[in-house]
Each structure stands twice: as structure tokens, then as C-alpha cells.
Design an enzyme around this catalytic site. Structure first.
Site, PDB file in Angstrom:
ATOM      1  N   ARG A 205       7.023   6.935  -7.080  1.00 42.76           N
ATOM      2  CA  ARG A 205       6.992   5.230  -7.324  1.00 42.76           C
ATOM      3  C   ARG A 205       8.352   4.495  -5.942  1.00 42.76           C
ATOM      4  NH1 ARG A 205       4.434   2.449 -11.511  1.00 42.76           N
ATOM      5  NH2 ARG A 205       5.840   0.471 -10.808  1.00 42.76           N
TER       6      ARG A 205
ATOM      7  N   ASN B 291      12.338  -3.096 -12.116  1.00 41.77           N
ATOM      8  CA  ASN B 291      11.701  -2.919 -11.013  1.00 41.77           C
ATOM      9  C   ASN B 291      10.511  -4.091 -10.557  1.00 41.77           C
ATOM     10  OD1 ASN B 291       9.025  -2.009  -9.390  1.00 41.77           O
ATOM     11  ND2 ASN B 291       8.358  -1.567 -11.120  1.00 41.77           N
ATOM     12  N   GLY B 292      10.348  -4.572  -9.573  1.00 40.33           N
ATOM     13  CA  GLY B 292      10.185  -6.178  -9.549  1.00 40.33           C
ATOM     14  C   GLY B 292      10.966  -6.973  -8.096  1.00 40.33           C
TER      15      GLY B 292
ATOM     16  N   GLU C 228      -9.698   1.735  12.732  1.00 40.95           N
ATOM     17  CA  GLU C 228      -9.430   1.539  11.388  1.00 40.95           C
ATOM     18  C   GLU C 228     -10.204   2.861  11.040  1.00 40.95           C
ATOM     19  OE1 GLU C 228      -6.499   2.386  10.576  1.00 40.95           O
ATOM     20  OE2 GLU C 228      -6.310   3.295   8.528  1.00 40.95           O
TER      21      GLU C 228
ATOM     22  N   GLU D 102      -9.523  11.787   9.907  1.00 42.26           N
ATOM     23  CA  GLU D 102      -8.022  12.748   8.883  1.00 42.26           C
ATOM     24  C   GLU D 102      -8.328  12.904   8.134  1.00 42.26           C
ATOM     25  OE1 GLU D 102      -4.826   9.971   8.543  1.00 42.26           O
ATOM     26  OE2 GLU D 102      -5.523   8.460   8.723  1.00 42.26           O
TER      27      GLU D 102
ATOM     28  N   LYS E 225       2.897  12.672   6.749  1.00 46.71           N
ATOM     29  CA  LYS E 225       3.403  11.537   6.659  1.00 46.71           C
ATOM     30  C   LYS E 225       4.015  11.134   7.645  1.00 46.71           C
ATOM     31  CE  LYS E 225       2.232   7.891   4.606  1.00 46.71           C
ATOM     32  NZ  LYS E 225       1.245   7.249   4.657  1.00 46.71           N
TER      33      LYS E 225
HETATM   34  C1  AGP Z   1      -2.974   7.318   9.395  1.00 44.43           C
HETATM   35  O1  AGP Z   1      -3.492   7.419   8.103  1.00 44.43           O
HETATM   36  C2  AGP Z   1      -2.121   8.006  10.027  1.00 44.43           C
HETATM   37  N1  AGP Z   1      -1.694   8.683   8.870  1.00 44.43           N
HETATM   38  C3  AGP Z   1      -1.322   7.849  11.126  1.00 44.43           C
HETATM   39  O2  AGP Z   1      -1.893   7.154  11.794  1.00 44.43           O
HETATM   40  C4  AGP Z   1       0.261   6.641  11.126  1.00 44.43           C
HETATM   41  O3  AGP Z   1      -0.823   5.702  10.766  1.00 44.43           O
HETATM   42  C5  AGP Z   1       0.441   7.220  12.279  1.00 44.43           C
HETATM   43  O4  AGP Z   1       1.340   8.349  12.389  1.00 44.43           O
HETATM   44  C6  AGP Z   1       1.701   6.252  12.445  1.00 44.43           C
HETATM   45  O5  AGP Z   1       2.306   6.440  11.319  1.00 44.43           O
HETATM   46  P1  AGP Z   1       3.777   5.229  10.714  1.00 44.43           P
HETATM   47  O6  AGP Z   1       3.292   3.841  10.591  1.00 44.43           O
HETATM   48  O7  AGP Z   1       4.969   5.850   9.572  1.00 44.43           O
HETATM   49  O8  AGP Z   1       4.683   5.125  11.597  1.00 44.43           O
END
Ligand code: AGP
Length: 609
Positions: A27, A100-101, A482, A489, A604
């Protein structure tokens, strides 16, 4: 989105708090803290970083006691720092609170309390609550909490503890979740079930405007007005691992379902429908130049770049300013034509994407002012921007971005209204009209999620295909991109997004029954054109899945399968139309046995070039 926990019972409280906070780390995890009563002293320890850092802070300290509260933070107001970490304390240092909020009216409350002599030690919105409770504390913590919360507006789940009342913890909620755990001679209060499951599966869920008091004797629930509440004890059947994901199989699905809340939290406290005004904190350094901006350049990567493409439509139409969009990784190698009359807007969920950070620095070197839409408070991109508009989506754990994307679109819509007002293009009446549509969005997103079952059944028909084409026109072209990105992905299926009007310039050669074509076709300016594109595909033996507006029987009669979404304004429809595409990608990936939350080769946050 933060995590709070409170415990009273026979166990040593600090390990209970730390374990609970670890289970709430999804969280939020930019800072954490605990407060507990031990040998009649109220002890408070806080640290920046993950729970591990807090454990390091506590190492070697004399820890004891059997009542305490804890917090893991996801900053919304005030950067991650020890001073802004919870628990926050009042002027006496004997009253602590975790929250939290988002407190909408914290600025006027803070001014009033400071004028009354209260000394603030943090930049948080939360601190106004603990000083309000202090103001009304006359021997009864519960009554003081009740009195204080009547002056607060916004979202909160709190737990308060006072040295003068060493046997009780007082919790309360409005909009943010709070659950009470009932163990054998021990009682807990927490943001979510994962923090409780190691001690008990018997829980009570608090409703809005309710107060819970836990002590060694048990739990009492009352309304904010003081009326007793009878609540049925529920037993949690989940395994601990399922509990971590809130009962969802994957974080990605949980985050898809969190989108109504992420949209609502991103809007909260940033508008006045009555005044037809938008209030964006974090714009102080750029507010005066906004009316003078001659051009806006949007820079981002991946899903955030798709949000930038949507923003181009919003800013051009609602602010009448020329807009360009560029990939961060391309922007930084261009022979840029930039000057101080250009506003550069970067978008980044993580706030750490190196390509975008370097692009930001390049734009600054050309004298441009920078505004960034970011989900992580205090991240590198946020810190190096002149203005920051935070999305309040909470931590996004799944690598595939979902709730952060719809929160970005929401924030960009707010920014377009804000910029349009400052440039004199939008008057208050027009902003009121546009705001009304935005305020309906969380509910419309909830309705759109109800198509999940239909979409899951669709996937069993299409999961075996190896190629998909996503088509959209206008503001829905970025959503086609998108949808294709989401599918590729997490399911590793080849998919591409294309402007539907471009079909005849090449992609139509690809059409056959082996490549499903997904078409974004909500009601709007280009609806008739999209119907014609669908005919072109069908005439060549293609298979069409449409995302369209509820009741559009003409569209639905022309396609092989469809998902219906609620009607909304053209500006806002991308925030809804992306949800079926997220679910489509999710269910196909699950059907294929892919690692949905951590797909191969991906991170990520891409902090490399
Ligand atoms: C999106 O699903 C991907 N994980 C990837 O394209 C991501 O949007 C991109 O790496 C940009 O990341 P950011 O928004 O943290 O800059």
C-alpha cells in the site's frame, strides 16, 4: 494509499506492528513508523524507506509494551522524510496518530490551528487531525476524535493513541478502508486484512463515518454522532498469499479494480464545482507563466507516452495551445527547437524513468519550464520539475501499468481545465460543465468493470491467436496503442495499434480470420468512419471485436463480439474504453499461464538508457 495498523493484547506489540506493516507494504513504502506505550512512556520511531529501514532503526532499542500503532506511507502531501513519516504527534508529544487518505481542507485547518498556537512539524495534511484532537482532548480520547473529525473533510482511516488513556486505540474511517480484527484477548485495527490474518480471521469492517475503539476488553463501534453500531463478525476464508492481493489472483487485476478509487483520489480536493475552478497544489512556481505559454511539448515512455497522446487532444481542444508529443528516448537526441515560451510536460508513473529524466534535463537546459505528472512523491522527476501534478493512484505493483494510466488521464484532464482557465479559454460555466462529467467517472468506471465476465469468456475464443490488430480514431488511437501494449507485454502475443483511418494505407493487407481486429468505437465524431472501417475488415473475412457505447445496436450488429461501456464525454471516454482492453490482456495472459505481474524481460521502472 498508505497502510495503518493498531494492536492491543498480550503480545509484545512492536513485532506485531512490524509484521503487519510488512504485509501492508504494497500500500506504500516510502517511509514508516511505529508508536507504542512501554513502561508508561510513549515511544515513537520513524524512518524513510521500506519497513526494513524501520527495523534497522529499532535494532538494539529496548522495545516492549502491548499497545501501539504503525504506519507505512505512500506520500501524497509532503515529501518522504522522517519529519513527514507517521505516527504524527501533537504539541504535548503524548498523542499520536496514523492516517491513510487525503484531507481536502487541511490548508485552512492548518492556518486556524497554527493561529491558535499549535506548532506543526511536518508538511503533511494528516498533522491537522492530531492537533485538532489535541484541541478537543479533555480526558476522553474517543470524544476528542469524534469532535475533531466533524471539522475534517476528505478521505481518512485513522488510528489514534494517547498516553493519558493507555488502554485504548481509537480508529475511524471516511472513504478509506478500515477493518477490525477480533482475536483471543487481542484486538487489531488495520487498513486491510493482510495485517490481521496472522492473528485472527474474525473481522469487522467499518463503514464511513464510524468510530471503533479497541481495548483488551474488546471493540466498540459507534457512528460519528455517537450512536452504537451492531456489526456482524465476518470470517476471512483466504490463504495469506491471496490476502496480500486483497483476494485477487494477481496485483494487476487488483489494480485494474482499484481504478475507480485511483480516479476519485486523483480528483479529490482539486476542484470547486460551485466556483467552476481547479486548484492544483504544486504549481506555484509555474502558475504565472502558464498564460504566456506558446507551445506545449509532452515527453514520456510506454504507457505514459500513450497518456501524452491523449493529453494532446485535451490541451489543444480545451486550451487552444499547439501541442507536440515525443518519446523521451527520441526527444533527447533531437536537435531541439525549444525556448522559454515552450512548456515541457513529462509523464511518468515511477518518476524514475531515465530516458524521461534526461529529456527533462535537456528541456531545462533550453530554458523551458517543466511540469510533471508523477505517481511517486519525491521521485527524481518530481524533484527536478518546476511544477508537479501527482496522481494519487497508490503504489502500482504490477509491471503492466493500469490504474496509474487512468489516474494520469484524470490528472491531465484536470490540468487541461486548469490551463484553459488560466489562459482565459475556459470560463467558470464551461469548467463546471466539464467537471460534472469528470465527477461521474469513478461510478462509470465501476460500471465498466462489470463487463469483466463477458471479457473473460471472450478470451477463451481468442487466446490462441498469435497476432492482434487494435484500431482507434482520434482520441481513441492512443487507447488502441495502449491496448496493444498491454496484450504484448503480459501475454507475449504480437499486437499492434493503428489509426483506423490508416487501414487502407497498408495494414488492410494483413486482414484475415487468423488476426482478430479490436476496434475502439464509442459514440463520437468519427463513429460513422469507424463503422466503415469495420465493414472493410469484415468484407475481407476479418474478425472484429468492438468496444462501444451501451445501446449502440447498429455497431454491435456488425461485429463478431463486443464489449459495451457507459456513455461519457469524448474527452473522458478513453479513461473508460481502456478498461476492457486491460481486462482482455489480463485474461488472455492468465489463460496462457503467463507471469502477469512480472512478465519476462520487463521492469516496473526502467532506470537505464
Ligand atoms: C507500461 O505497462 C509499461 N510498464 C511501460 O511501458 C511503462 O509505461 C514505461 O516504462 C514508462 O514508465 P514510467 O511511467 O514509470 O515512466
Amino acid at each position: 494509499m498508505c497502510g495503518i495498523i493498531g494492536y492491543v493484547g498480550p503480545k509484545n506489540v512492536v513485532p506485531v506492528l512490524l509484521d503487519g506493516l510488512k504485509r501492508l507494504e504494497y500500500r506504500g513504502y516510502d517511509s514508516a513508523g511505529v508508536a507504542f506505550l512501554h513502561q508508561e512512556a510513549l515511544q515513537i520511531y520513524r524512518s524513510v524507506g521500506k519497513i526494513k529501514e524501520l527495523e534497522n532503526t529499532l535494532w538494539g532499542k529496548e522495545l516492549g509494551g502491548d499497545i501501539g500503532v504503525g504506519h507505512t506511507r505512500w506520500a501524497t502531501h509532503g515529501r518522504p522524510s522522517e519529519a513527514n513519516a507517521h505516527p504524527l504527534v501533537d504539541c504535548t508529544g503524548e498523542l499520536v496518530l496514523v492516517h491513510n487518505g487525503i484531507i481536502e481542507n487541511y490548508v485552512p485547518l492548518k492556518e486556524k490551528l497554527a493561529a491558535e498556537g499549535h506548532r506543526f512539524t511536518s508538511d503533511t495534511d494528516t498533522e491537522v487531525i492530531v492537533h485538532l484532537i489535541e484541541k478537543y482532548l479533555e480526558g476522553d480520547l474517543e470524544e476528542a476524535v469524534r469532535h475533531a473529525l466533524k471539522e475534517v473533510s476528505g478521505a481518512y482511516a485513522i488510528a489514534a493513541m494517547w498516553k493519558g488513556d493507555p488502554d485504548r486505540i481509537v480508529g475511524a474511517r471516511s472513504s478509506s478502508p478500515l477493518v477490525v480484527g477480533l482475536g483471543e484477548g487481542e484486538f487489531l485495527i488495520a487498513s486491510d486484512i493482510p495485517a490481521l490474518i496472522a492473528h485472527t480471521r474474525n473481522v469487522l469492517f467499518l463503514e464511513d463515518q464510524e468510530i471503533a475503539v479497541i481495548s483488551r476488553e474488546g471493540v466498540m463501534i459507534t457512528t460519528l454522532e455517537g450512536d452504537p453500531v451492531q456489526r456482524t463478525v465476518e470470517r476471512i476464508p483466504w490463504s495469506p498469499i491471496l490476502v496480500e492481493k486483497g483476494g485477487y489472483k494477481h496485483f494487476m487485476l487488483k489494480e485494474i479494480y482499484e481504478q475507480p478509487r485511483a480516479i476519485r483520489d486523483t480528483i479529490l480536493g482539486r476542484y470547486s464545482l460551485e466556483a467552476g475552478e481547479i486548484y492544483l497544489d504544486g504549481m506555484e512556481e509555474v502558475e504565472e507563466i502558464l498564460p504566456l505559454v506558446q507551445r506545449v511539448v509532452l515527453v514520456a515512455c510506454g504507457t505514459s507516452w500513450h497518456a501524452a497522446l491523449v493529453a494532446k487532444f485535451l490541451l489543444e481542444e480545451l486550451c487552444r495551445v499547439p501541442v507536440e508529443v515525443d518519446y523521451s528516448s527520441e526527444f533527447r537526441y533531437r536537435d531541439l527547437i525549444l525556448d522559454p515560451s515552450t512548456l515541457v510536460l513529462t509523464i511518468s508513473q515511477s518518476g524514475e524513468t531515465l530516458d524521461t529524466l534526461v529529456a527533462l534535463r535537456e528541456a531545462k537546459r533550453h530554458g523551458c519550464r517543466i511540469v510533471s505528472v508523477v505517481n511517486v512523491v519525491g521521485s527524481s522527476i518530481a524533484r527536478e520539475s518546476d511544477g508537479v501534478l501527482y496522481t494519487h493512484a497508490g503504489p502500482e505493483i504490477g509491471v503492466a501499468s493500469t490504474k496509474a494510466f487512468t489516474a494520469q488521464l484524470t490528472a491531465l484532464y484536470l490540468f487541461a481545465l486548469y490551463l484553459g482557465r488560466r489562459r482565459g479559454v475556459l470560463d467558470a460555466a464551461r469548467v463546471q460543465e466539464l467537471l460534472a462529467g469528470l465527477l461521474r467517472l469513478p461510478q462509470l468506471a465501476e460500471e465498466t468493470l462489470q463487463s469483466d465476465g463477458v471479457i473473460e469468456r471472450l478470451c477463451h475464443r481468442y487466446a490462441q491467436h498469435t497476432d492482434f490488430l487494435f484500431l482507434g480514431r482520434g482520441i481513441h488511437y492512443p487507447i488502441a496503442l495502449e491496448g496493444a501494449l498491454k496484450l504484448k507485454e503480459i501475454s507475449y502475443i504480437h499486437a499492434e495499434g493503428y489509426p483506423a483511418g490508416e487501414m487502407k494505407h497498408g495494414p488492410i493487407a494483413l486482414i484475415d480470420s487468423r488476426m482478430p481486429v479490436l476496434v475502439l468505437a464509442p459514440q463520437g465524431r468519427t463513429h460513422a468512419k469507424i463503422l466503415a472501417n469495420i465493414q472493410e475488415v469484415k468484407a475481407r473475412g476479418g474478425v472484429v471485436i468492438a468496444v462501444g457505447t451501451q445501446g449502440d445496436t447498429d455497431l454491435f450488429s456488425r461485429v463478431d463480439d463486443y464489449v459495451a461501456m457507459p456513455a461519457t464525454s469524448p474527452h473522458l471516454s478513453p479513461i473508460l474504453s481502456v478498461i476492457p482492453l486491460q481486462l482482455l490482456a489480463y485474461h488472455i495472459a492468465v489463460h496462457k499461464g503467463c507471469d502477469v505481474d512480472q512478465p519476462r524481460n520487463l521492469a516496473k521502472s526502467v532506470t537505464v538508457e
